[in-house]
Design an enzyme around this catalytic site. Sequence first.
Site, PDB file in Angstrom:
ATOM      1  CE  LYS A 157      25.152  23.899  11.846  1.00 19.19           C
ATOM      2  NZ  LYS A 157      25.689  25.260  12.091  1.00 19.19           N
ATOM      3  CB  SER A 170      26.434  26.709   8.468  1.00 17.43           C
ATOM      4  OG  SER A 170      26.615  26.692   9.868  1.00 17.43           O
ATOM      5  CB  SER A 196      25.927  29.262  11.573  1.00 14.98           C
ATOM      6  OG  SER A 196      26.785  29.305  10.468  1.00 14.98           O
TER       7      SER A 196
HETATM    8  N1  GLN Z   1      29.044  31.822   7.374  1.00 13.02           N
HETATM    9  C1  GLN Z   1      30.105  31.736   8.341  1.00 13.02           C
HETATM   10  C2  GLN Z   1      31.162  30.786   7.843  1.00 13.02           C
HETATM   11  O1  GLN Z   1      31.022  30.314   6.793  1.00 13.02           O
HETATM   12  C3  GLN Z   1      29.556  31.337   9.641  1.00 13.02           C
HETATM   13  C4  GLN Z   1      29.441  29.897   9.848  1.00 13.02           C
HETATM   14  C5  GLN Z   1      28.947  29.533  11.199  1.00 13.02           C
HETATM   15  O2  GLN Z   1      28.555  30.397  11.997  1.00 13.02           O
HETATM   16  N2  GLN Z   1      29.007  28.260  11.478  1.00 13.02           N
HETATM   17  O3  GLN Z   1      32.124  30.528   8.484  1.00 13.02           O
END
Ligand code: GLN
Length: 437
Positions: free
Chosen positions: A68, A143, A167
């Site tokens: 990532k 994400s 995410s």
């Molecule tokens: N969807 C969540 C957010 O927008 C989780 C993001 C994540 O776990 N990096 O914060």
Amino acid sequence: MIKQKLQQIKLGKLSAEQNIKNFILKIRKDNPKINAVLHLNPDAIVQAKGVDKKGKKGKLAGLGVIVKSNINVKGLICNCASKTLKNYFGAYNATVIDKLLKEDAVIIGMANMDEFACGSSGETSAFGVCKNPSALDRIPGGSSSGSAASVAAGFCDFSLGSDTGGSIRNPASHCRVVGYKPSYGAVSRYGLIDLSMSLDQIGALGNCVGDAEIVFNVIKGKDEKDATSRDFKSDNVKSKIVIGVPKIEADEKIWEIVKNKINEVCNKKGWEQGDIKLAYIDLGVQTYYLINYAEFFSGTRRFDGRKYGFKIEDVCGKEVLRRIFGGAEISQAEFAGKYYRRALKAKKIIEKEFENAFKKVDVIVMPVVPKLPHKLGERISLKDMYNYDSLTVLANLAEIPGISIPCGKISGVPVGIQILAKKGNDEMLLKIGKEFE
Ligand code: GLN
């Protein structure tokens, strides 16, 4: 599957070089339509050749990994899918990267993601939306969208993602791969460009639970560069497991698939299942986003364009800007940390709730995401977007390990099952996870 691949490489039936070349060819061919990979490692093949020449090889010898883009890899572009860090080359390796390289894994490239990991759909990347290889007309989730899509598209043996509120698990569920978020602190966060430091956790995505387990065993452990990291000792798996099933709101069809799987495993193994009450979990999303906004605002103050990149507010997308403005508001001096402290209190309450639950049950099983991923291009409200996280943020707030495992499909769209265990019981969780595959 990593185990078989390693065997082939060990027996000389497949070289590391050929393995990596195959992935790069596949990426060149299919990535233009998936957009899961942002940047290829120009030295990947040379590094693979180096692995082939080695006498005694490491535990991940010749396997290809995609990382990532918020995890620092020396010499590769770690831009968090943001224009803020558009041409930022990692200046050092994150601890997880050093650990992978020590075991002779080869980094193939860097993955697309939601900008600065803010998102649940893969749509907030500054470099174009990532597609879902397992349901091409749907979002891949986020994400860690590119990390999940890379595994699903066959671009790598496994990938690394980060999970702050789901995410890793969320895109794993939508893309039909395994995504595993370890206990908070089980894996060093050194070198991760944080979204929300008290919730972030690095973890692996792969084709099966065994793959996630092999990678976890390499990257886990106390790291002196991350004061929150530690070694955990997991309980053993008992012969009779008790599964807690919480009453939680999710699409009926998703619940049906999850419940069928629980019944199937309980029948096969002679395990027990029962309802479990978890109070306060309806506060999860609110608690999560308060902490997230405040910590993200504070963390992004270094992106002022002076040392590297651009000033974040000048170039970032809407969601990142929302969090910076919202975080600034919450953190205003006159509130004296009132909201943030309250959210931390709520986090503690949720943590306690899970601690008590795990006195009665060994694992908690439920859906990963309460609804199916929306269609690409479809617009959904912010509330709906944040609600994608309602079932995943709980593990981050409670600091417990959680895994998403493919479980079925609804009209061709993949659905995952989520298993949670007590903090530190990562190994137990992975063993139990295998029974759900
Ligand atoms: N969807 C969540 C957010 O927008 C989780 C993001 C994540 O776990 N990096 O914060």
